[in-house]
Design an enzyme around this catalytic site. Structure first.
Site, mmCIF file in Angstrom:
data_model
loop_
_atom_site.group_PDB
_atom_site.id
_atom_site.type_symbol
_atom_site.label_atom_id
_atom_site.label_comp_id
_atom_site.label_asym_id
_atom_site.label_seq_id
_atom_site.Cartn_x
_atom_site.Cartn_y
_atom_site.Cartn_z
ATOM 1 N N SER A 6 -3.708 5.283 7.960
ATOM 2 C CA SER A 6 -3.953 4.951 6.559
ATOM 3 C C SER A 6 -5.277 4.247 6.318
ATOM 4 O O SER A 6 -5.668 4.032 5.172
ATOM 5 C CB SER A 6 -2.799 4.128 5.995
ATOM 6 O OG SER A 6 -2.860 2.812 6.457
ATOM 7 N N LYS A 12 1.090 -3.131 -0.029
ATOM 8 C CA LYS A 12 -0.369 -3.126 0.003
ATOM 9 C C LYS A 12 -0.953 -3.603 -1.331
ATOM 10 O O LYS A 12 -1.947 -4.346 -1.348
ATOM 11 C CB LYS A 12 -0.885 -1.722 0.352
ATOM 12 C CG LYS A 12 -0.661 -1.357 1.824
ATOM 13 C CD LYS A 12 -0.972 0.109 2.101
ATOM 14 C CE LYS A 12 -0.871 0.424 3.586
ATOM 15 N NZ LYS A 12 -1.053 1.875 3.866
#
Ligand SMILES: [Ca+2]
Ligand SMILES: [Ca+2]
Ligand SMILES: [Ca+2]
Ligand SMILES: [Ca+2]
Ligand SMILES: [Ca+2]
Ligand SMILES: [Ca+2]
Ligand SMILES: [Ca+2]
Ligand SMILES: [Ca+2]
Ligand SMILES: [Ca+2]
Ligand SMILES: [Ca+2]
Ligand SMILES: [Ca+2]
Ligand SMILES: [Ca+2]
Lengths: 209, 209, 209, 209, 209, 209
Positions: free
Chosen positions: D95, D138
């Site tokens: 990611s 996140k």
């Protein structure tokens, strides 16, 4: 046999005989070369011993090539790739040695391997053919696959007693101790033959697509 | 399918068919090249057998490229990078072989892969297409993903009996034994088409930012 | 012995003595060289210690070659391949050291190794011969194989007491502490002899096939 | 945020968003280059998948750089070092892909990354942005760290439903599918700005020490 | 001692002191050099720490050689091989550091090591001599082997209390903290001495065989 | 302290602070350089994280050297060797980062490190100083070893509350966040000082031995 004929039509392919969990089988050793970093790429999930066989086969030809009448540059200064399908099946052992020498000599000379030949035998760095196991299963497999000529190591001659008579009758069996004799027997002449792909450039398959 | 069309708009990307723990799936093989140390960078958590497939695919094209009408320098002397998203999913097996050949031939020729094609098949160093597993799940996945043309190995033709009739009707199924035929079928012509990104330099995206 | 004679007819092959699970045995060290990336290729399923022996043998000859009268370029700037058949049998230990030096010196000088000689002994980087194990089994094996001259390390002289009298009578046993003395004893003169393959180009075996 | 501003003042640093055992966190990707053996040095205890992401990011920029308006030589023929502090914390996963592309493009262009941006997303070799996990954690971490702009993959848009309203209000969220759009958004213009270190030589810190 | 004298007659060999499972022992470090790829070949089944010692020893001499009066090219641009017999015995630890420096400095200078010297001590990259273990066993072994001069690290001086009086009387013990002092003490002068092999070419051993 | 003074007299050595199983300790980072294959040799049984720290330290100096007033060629195109005695003790972790930068900058500039300084701190690729653990034990060790100036990361300032008052009084504690400030503080001026070895060639120690 149809499959062997098709596979060995191109220089660089030789037919080997192997023992698997399910008896004997025929396998094909494919070799090709290209420009690039000199060396040997090996694929086909080969084990340590079989990888070493490929290095021995290549070194034998590179150091004895001139005596064999091979172009000394055909196997030097180029990237050689040797593959043994099927790609997912692990393979090991030294008995493909003479088949590897034959595939590489075929590649280097441009002479295809005779399609009716199957072979098995360990090779040493000086070209001696050492005995291997599974002669009976390998000859049964060669016969089943329609091959008519097989090469085995001289020191395996006693194992022929175990091979059924009908199989022995269907095969011409060569017992050899020097891989130079294997090459003299198994490589076709250089003259292109009708119906054989000579590897020369033809109408490019993709040019007009 | 929209995704396949978008993914394969650029030369160097081919659509493969795979079997996962949850049935069949479509995957994309991305290839690109750059100046630098010649060789092959492989990413996408590829297993040993799949990495070998990539080397076989590249060697096939480098040693047979001239016959295929490919620029012999397009894949030599450059760094090739082949990636298979998604990056965190481990992948293995030989069945992406012909997809890898197709992606690399697309990159070398500048001809994009036709977006309606999905394919599966092991490839050998001489370009033969060997049989693979999971034909039924792979064709179901191709159909589900909106692909309309699929390529499978000739020796897998018997497996088509297991594929549901409606899926077979929705797909044109090509059974092939030579990867050169795969390329002739799956690569678009070189002429740029409206709406297709030809890879030519355009107004730089960042120049005026 | 017939086998040893045939094997050592070519420069680059020396006869060693080894201990296996089943007693002593004779083994052959084959060395050859070719153009290419300088370095040492080792095959024959050699263990760590035996691989180190090969590096020691080569370094000894490369740094002491001039004193030994060897062409300083014969082992430098070339690819050396050293193989120990049989290819599938794992081998290890330092006791093939002097046999490796002998095989490489034979290769570098073009002088074949005398076929009646077998030898065993660890070698150091300065050419000293260090003691090894299994003297009794190794001499029994040498005798059984028809060898008539054997070389053992000086510090192994006491082990000769354990060797049966008839074996000792059938062998000339040389106890040495400097590998230069091994070479002086075991290498044939340079003059080609009747019946010995000198490695010179002959009628190419494949040229007219 | 103060930390992000300080960290990204130099070209070559981008702010990523990660999931750790203790929720989400902000991390910094640092890239620099130097003369030397071309290639990629990776530090920060990166796992296999994350190392592959770095290679994908670099290959994307090297093969698409010209289209992006980057100097084609900025990332070729030089040693690139990419580091992810903190040095003792193991990190893995795909990611950080778009953050790595952004850090490297910033390095190559000399344009710093905008300090108010954080980002997450897998990248493919052709620059597509693939979905990732942990969007909620996140974005919470980005908000907590004082970032005001975040970039997530288009295919993660549905995950925004799980993000608390006050966090969503505090952030401008960009959902993108092409990493070229990430670069157009996140890199500052080339004009040097007051208070921004442009990387130009200044009075050497050590010269008069 | 006879063995030490014979072993160290050639430049490049130094006598070390080691601790084994069976008490202390004397070992010989052999170094040689040859044309070829610059670097360090290490043999003798050396463990990680001992391999690092060899690299430290070589780097010390290469970066401090000029100050020591060594030819700066003697150890650069050549292949160095360092071996520690016996080849099958695993060895590890940092205490051979100063012995390795001495063997390499002897090789580089052509000055043999004095045969009556044995030594033990870790070395740092700047040539400091760090303390080691097993002083008592090592000095007993040196005495038993007939050595008359030993070098130990200054910080090991307190350990001399444990050494039996008769052993201490039979040995001249040098306690040093700088490896440059070790070299000044242990290397013979450059002038060739009667009975000492100076490494010059002599009548080739094999030329007339 | 006497030991630190002696160790750091030569450019290329810096004094670090570490935590061991038995509390804190002082360690020395030694760096040297030589002609040869450019790159970094690391010894001292360093773990993965500590090896990465060394690469980060070198890359920081190579890419920021010009700004720091360092000769850009001092660390490029040469072999760098970095060693951390004692050679047999395994070491790991990122906290030697700033000490490594200091040792390498000292080597590159020829300016010795001030002997009264000890330091600890992780470094990033852009030269930021990140926090580390064990501040209390490290300061106790510095005090015990007679150091009078210590450098710790700014973000570790709160840990100073745990350090005993007498230790804090005996030390000047610098809390820094930029490694350029570490270098400005810890490196001596270039002017040679009485009693300091400047690394210049002196009467060769071995020339007249
Ligand atoms: Ca194996
Ligand atoms: Ca013959
Ligand atoms: Ca595998
Ligand atoms: Ca065809
Ligand atoms: Ca071993
Ligand atoms: Ca992994
Ligand atoms: Ca776009
Ligand atoms: Ca696009
Ligand atoms: Ca170890
Ligand atoms: Ca000194
Ligand atoms: Ca680790
Ligand atoms: Ca600063």
């Amino acid at each position: 046999t149809p499959e062997s004929a098709e596979r060995t039509a191109t220089p660089g392919v030789a037919t080997g005989l192997a023992v698997t969990g399910a008896g004997g089988d025929v396998l094909f050793i494919e070799a090709t070369s290209m420009d690039g970093e000199p060396g040997l790429t090996l694929t086909g999930q080969l084990g340590d011993v079989m990888k070493e066989s490929a290095h021995i086969a290549l070194s034998y030809l590179r150091s004895h090539g001139r005596q064999l009448g091979l172009d000394p540059n055909a196997l030097a200064g180029r990237r050689i790739h040797l593959h043994v399908p099927a790609g997912a099946v692990p393979k090991d052992g030294p008995s493909a040695g003479i088949t590897m020498v034959t595939a590489l000599a075929s590649l280097a000379s441009g002479r295809p391997v005779r399609p009716e030949f199957g072979m098995t035998g360990e090779v040493t760095l000086n070209g001696r053919v050492l005995p291997i196991g599974g002669v009976k299963q390998k000859l049964l497999a060669a016969h089943r696959a329609g091959l008519t000529e097989v090469i085995i190591p001289a020191r395996n001659e006693p194992d022929l007693d175990d091979v059924p008579a009908d199989v022995r009758e269907g095969l011409t069996i060569h017992v050899l101790s020097d891989v130079a004799d294997v090459l003299a027997l198994a490589l076709r002449p250089v003259e292109p033959t009708v119906g054989i792909d000579t590897g020369a450039p033809v109408e490019p398959a993709l040019a007009g697509a």
